[in-house]
Write a protein that holds these residues in place. Structure first.
Motif, mmCIF file in Angstrom:
data_model
loop_
_atom_site.group_PDB
_atom_site.id
_atom_site.type_symbol
_atom_site.label_atom_id
_atom_site.label_comp_id
_atom_site.label_asym_id
_atom_site.label_seq_id
_atom_site.Cartn_x
_atom_site.Cartn_y
_atom_site.Cartn_z
ATOM 1 N N ALA A 1 0.819 -1.208 0.000
ATOM 2 C CA ALA A 1 0.000 0.000 0.000
ATOM 3 C C ALA A 1 0.850 1.254 0.000
ATOM 4 O O ALA A 1 0.463 2.277 -0.560
ATOM 5 C CB ALA A 1 -0.939 0.001 1.208
ATOM 6 N N ALA A 2 2.016 1.197 0.633
ATOM 7 C CA ALA A 2 2.892 2.356 0.665
ATOM 8 C C ALA A 2 3.540 2.607 -0.687
ATOM 9 O O ALA A 2 4.090 3.677 -0.924
ATOM 10 C CB ALA A 2 3.974 2.172 1.734
ATOM 11 N N GLU A 3 3.473 1.619 -1.582
ATOM 12 C CA GLU A 3 4.061 1.771 -2.917
ATOM 13 C C GLU A 3 3.050 2.230 -3.953
ATOM 14 O O GLU A 3 3.407 2.959 -4.883
ATOM 15 C CB GLU A 3 4.686 0.431 -3.352
ATOM 16 N N PHE A 4 1.789 1.811 -3.798
ATOM 17 C CA PHE A 4 0.792 2.087 -4.835
ATOM 18 C C PHE A 4 -0.298 2.998 -4.300
ATOM 19 O O PHE A 4 -0.965 2.683 -3.314
ATOM 20 C CB PHE A 4 0.190 0.778 -5.353
ATOM 21 N N ASP A 5 -0.503 4.108 -4.985
ATOM 22 C CA ASP A 5 -1.461 5.114 -4.548
ATOM 23 C C ASP A 5 -2.900 4.638 -4.690
ATOM 24 O O ASP A 5 -3.810 5.214 -4.103
ATOM 25 C CB ASP A 5 -1.258 6.400 -5.369
ATOM 26 N N CYS A 6 -3.118 3.568 -5.467
ATOM 27 C CA CYS A 6 -4.486 3.075 -5.646
ATOM 28 C C CYS A 6 -4.933 2.194 -4.481
ATOM 29 O O CYS A 6 -6.100 1.783 -4.449
ATOM 30 C CB CYS A 6 -4.613 2.306 -6.958
ATOM 31 N N ILE A 7 -4.057 1.892 -3.540
ATOM 32 C CA ILE A 7 -4.449 1.138 -2.349
ATOM 33 C C ILE A 7 -4.667 2.132 -1.221
ATOM 34 O O ILE A 7 -3.727 2.775 -0.745
ATOM 35 C CB ILE A 7 -3.391 0.091 -1.957
ATOM 36 N N GLY A 8 -5.914 2.274 -0.813
ATOM 37 C CA GLY A 8 -6.236 3.253 0.213
ATOM 38 C C GLY A 8 -6.095 2.719 1.616
ATOM 39 O O GLY A 8 -5.727 3.450 2.537
ATOM 40 N N GLU B 1 -8.495 -2.213 0.242
ATOM 41 C CA GLU B 1 -9.437 -1.288 -0.394
ATOM 42 C C GLU B 1 -8.756 -0.513 -1.514
ATOM 43 O O GLU B 1 -7.731 0.144 -1.307
ATOM 44 C CB GLU B 1 -10.047 -0.320 0.611
ATOM 45 N N VAL B 2 -9.357 -0.579 -2.686
ATOM 46 C CA VAL B 2 -8.819 0.083 -3.879
ATOM 47 C C VAL B 2 -9.549 1.404 -4.068
ATOM 48 O O VAL B 2 -10.782 1.459 -4.032
ATOM 49 C CB VAL B 2 -8.987 -0.823 -5.119
ATOM 50 N N VAL B 3 -8.781 2.473 -4.263
ATOM 51 C CA VAL B 3 -9.350 3.822 -4.341
ATOM 52 C C VAL B 3 -8.828 4.537 -5.577
ATOM 53 O O VAL B 3 -7.849 4.123 -6.200
ATOM 54 C CB VAL B 3 -8.999 4.636 -3.075
ATOM 55 N N GLU B 4 -9.502 5.631 -5.905
ATOM 56 C CA GLU B 4 -9.035 6.460 -7.008
ATOM 57 C C GLU B 4 -7.726 7.138 -6.612
ATOM 58 O O GLU B 4 -7.596 7.635 -5.491
ATOM 59 C CB GLU B 4 -10.073 7.524 -7.352
ATOM 60 N N PRO B 5 -6.752 7.157 -7.515
ATOM 61 C CA PRO B 5 -5.499 7.853 -7.191
ATOM 62 C C PRO B 5 -5.728 9.339 -7.018
ATOM 63 O O PRO B 5 -6.681 9.909 -7.575
ATOM 64 C CB PRO B 5 -4.610 7.559 -8.400
ATOM 65 N N GLU B 6 -4.889 9.958 -6.233
ATOM 66 C CA GLU B 6 -5.013 11.389 -5.956
ATOM 67 C C GLU B 6 -4.840 12.192 -7.240
ATOM 68 O O GLU B 6 -3.845 12.060 -7.948
ATOM 69 C CB GLU B 6 -3.965 11.812 -4.928
ATOM 70 N N ALA B 7 -5.849 13.025 -7.580
ATOM 71 C CA ALA B 7 -5.807 13.803 -8.819
ATOM 72 C C ALA B 7 -5.113 15.139 -8.633
ATOM 73 O O ALA B 7 -4.446 15.643 -9.541
ATOM 74 C CB ALA B 7 -7.227 14.018 -9.348
ATOM 75 N N ASP B 8 -5.255 15.752 -7.459
ATOM 76 C CA ASP B 8 -4.661 17.057 -7.200
ATOM 77 C C ASP B 8 -3.160 16.886 -6.986
ATOM 78 O O ASP B 8 -2.737 16.235 -6.019
ATOM 79 C CB ASP B 8 -5.304 17.660 -5.959
ATOM 80 N N PRO C 1 -12.276 8.443 -3.078
ATOM 81 C CA PRO C 1 -13.409 7.656 -3.577
ATOM 82 C C PRO C 1 -13.001 6.225 -3.891
ATOM 83 O O PRO C 1 -11.877 5.959 -4.335
ATOM 84 C CB PRO C 1 -13.827 8.403 -4.847
ATOM 85 N N ALA C 2 -13.917 5.304 -3.646
ATOM 86 C CA ALA C 2 -13.677 3.908 -3.994
ATOM 87 C C ALA C 2 -13.506 3.782 -5.510
ATOM 88 O O ALA C 2 -14.054 4.563 -6.290
ATOM 89 C CB ALA C 2 -14.847 3.048 -3.518
ATOM 90 N N ALA C 3 -12.739 2.776 -5.924
ATOM 91 C CA ALA C 3 -12.436 2.573 -7.349
ATOM 92 C C ALA C 3 -12.817 1.155 -7.763
ATOM 93 O O ALA C 3 -11.944 0.292 -7.937
ATOM 94 C CB ALA C 3 -10.960 2.856 -7.624
#
Length: 585
Positions: free
Chosen positions: A359-366, A378-385, A482-484
């Motif tokens: 999770a610390a490596e991939f931003d899609c793991i919330g 839990e898989v989440v949307e990557p940070e857009a900002d 948000p969940a992905a």
């Protein structure tokens, strides 16, 4: 058996095997209802299975971390289960007896009562229900309504208790119901936006207020039903202190407490029954899945002073399944005698630690959470900002850069280093604990340790990684992304390509769930986590927001190169790896 034999007969002709496989899938699609679920995400045709491994009609082999949605505590076709079934078949005993007494039934009840939480076994009654957890839930509701003379039920947001009408009323997706919905505490998506002990305390206070406020709109209920770990709700463990508060709140108000242990029971969470983590003794326990040893069986166990219903108040034609009782007795005894609950607690803690490094490596793991061998990612949307993303990366990557042991280390998933992220007794990262997680192997409880409680060989960078994971959890509790679900589906699909079967759950079907059998070996666990890590990496590479999905880490290119080579190897030798993992178990 005929299908299995026909597939075996065609093994010399790969085209014929493939045609048989595709033909079965086509006929399923044409004949079965639109309500089918697992078959849509898992287009496989199992013909043989043992332990963790399933073999499909096309010859493909898979590591099964679905385990019949938690039914297979001992994995597929465990020898003690098969022997128990054969013994009944060879004895000439009747297979169908309604609710008559039999030696097989007597032995099952004796073993079941032997495992029950203290305070319940000595004055318990058992009711055999129709062979599904949802019917046992219905029976529990009927029981407490008969015993109290009241009708309402208290349940919790995110719950899942089955698919029949009454069970659905108490589940999270219900609408027109006789059930009052209460907040279930969780850290990552806390309903109060605070998480932790404070969030759990607010949830408990809300429950007290609803019950004690004469204008709350909730009449004094017949019972409260809860899951010690919400499984389908997203693998959310209830805090132990909150569980104790629910027990006190219900006891003080003469409200029977119903624990739904359909999926959490029989060692799954690291104790034989999940309520034992908190020391809570419920008034009613709903049991199914693993208690049947892979065959259909469901019961409720309850305090004898609640036994107020009339003969025939709850019945079912198939509540006397002798084969299920024999298989269930063998399973309960094997889990107890071999201390598989303790094994699940140890291995689950180590797997959680390794997943938190991922999770610390991939931003899609919330979030990574769970208890024992009931694990969710839990898989989440990557940070857009970009600004917020850099802020999160600073929070979550603190200390990861350094000499060796970084997440991009080439030993990830197959080397010999003893990198670890210990957790506390609740599985949270960043605290010394009796078991860590090895990147190339799992560090066991007997490993040598430093005075600070860390396994020897764990570098300062690794310790910082644990602290960073804790900081990651804390920082995101209040601002979960948000969940992905689409990304989660992609990860599930990539897992299947690599010979790994996983389930999706959670509010938005965005939680990748691991429910391996309690008999899984350390080597098999490492293989499972390697395949999941490679699946996440593949989705990261192929996703349009690739630059946002994966955080830059030392050695990241080496990992990407290894993952790409793994993709090729997976396509070429998926079955061989499953064979080796199965033989290791």
């Amino acid at each position: 058996m005929a299908v299995t034999e026909s597939v075996r007969g065609d093994t010399s002709d790969s085209a014929g095997v493939g045609a048989a496989h595709e033909g079965i899938l086509r006929r399923q699609s044409a004949r079965e209802s639109a309500a089918r679920t697992y078959a849509r995400a898992l287009p496989i045709v199992p013909v043989r299975a043992r332990g963790l491994t399933i073999e499909g009609a096309d010859g493909s082999r898979y590591l099964d971390c679905l385990s019949g949605a938690g039914t297979l505590a001992l994995g597929h076709n465990h020898p003690v289960v098969l022997e128990a079934i054969r013994k009944v078949l060879d004895s000439g005993a009747p297979l169908h007896v309604l609710d008559l007494a039999t030696p097989v039934k007597d032995a099952f009840i004796t073993e079941l009562f032997r495992t029950l939480p203290p305070g319940l076994a000595d004055n318990a009654r058992v009711q055999f229900c129709g062979p599904a957890g949802t019917d046992a839930v219905e029976a529990a509701f009927k029981l407490v309504r008969a015993a109290t003379g009241r009708s309402g039920i208290l349940a919790f947001s995110g719950a899942y208790h089955g698919m029949t009408a009454g069970a659905l009323e108490a589940s999270g997706g219900a609408y027109d119901v006789r059930v009052a919905r209460l907040p279930y505490p969780q850290d990552y998506r806390c309903p109060f936006g605070v998480g932790g002990e404070h969030g759990a305390e607010l949830a408990a206070r809300w429950t007290e207020t609803v019950l004690d406020d004469p204008k709350s709109g909730v009449r004094h209920p017949a019972g409260m039903i809860l899951e010690p770990v919400q499984g389908e709700g997203g693998v959310i463990p209830a805090p132990d202190e909150w569980m104790r508060r629910m027990r006190q709140i219900t006891a003080d108000r003469s409200i029977p407490l119903i624990a739904d242990e359909v999926q959490t029971g029989v060692g799954r969470t690291g104790s034989f029954w999940a309520v034992e983590h908190s020391g809570v003794t419920p008034d009613v326990m709903v049991l199914s899945k693993a208690i049947g040893g892979s065959l259909p069986l469901a019961v409720i166990v309850y305090r004898d002073d609640l036994d107020a219903w009339q003969p025939g108040a709850h019945a079912g034609t198939f509540r006397g399944n002798q084969l299920a009782m024999a298989a269930g007795m063998a399973t309960l005894a094997y889990v107890r005698e071999n201390r598989l609950a303790e094994r699940a607690a140890d291995l689950g803690s180590r797997m959680l630690g390794q997943l938190r490094r991922l999770a610390a490596e991939f931003d899609c793991i919330g979030d990574v959470r769970g208890r024992g061998l009931m694990i969710g990612v839990e898989v989440v949307e990557p940070e857009a900002d970009p600004l917020r993303r850099r802020e999160r990366e600073r929070e979550r990557s603190a200390g990861l850069a350094g000499e060796g042991g970084a997440l991009g280390d080439p030993d990830w998933g197959g080397g010999v280093s003893d990198l670890a992220v210990p957790g506390d007794s609740a599985g949270r990262p960043g605290m010394p604990h009796g078991a860590g997680v090895g990147i190339g192997g799992l560090v066991g409880p007997g490993s040598a340790r430093t005075p600070g409680g860390w396994p020897t060989g764990v570098t300062p960078a690794d310790r910082a990684a644990g602290a960073a994971a804790a900081a990651m959890q804390s920082s995101q509790d209040h601002h979960p992304r948000p969940a992905a679900p689409e990304l989660a589906v992609a990860i599930q699909r990539e897992c299947l390509r690599r010979g790994l079967i996983v389930e999706l759950g959670g509010r938005h079907s965005s939680v990748v769930r691991l429910l391996p059998p309690l008999t899984i070996s350390d080597e098999q666990a490492t293989a499972v986590l390697d395949r999941l890590a490679d699946a996440v990496a593949a989705v990261s590479r192929n996703h349009p927001g690739h630059d946002r999905l994966q955080r830059p880490q030392p050695g990241q290119q080496r990992r990407a190169d290894r993952a790409e080579s793994t993709d090729r190897a997976d396509r070429a030798g998926q079955g061989d790896r499953a064979d080796r993992a199965d033989e290791a178990g």
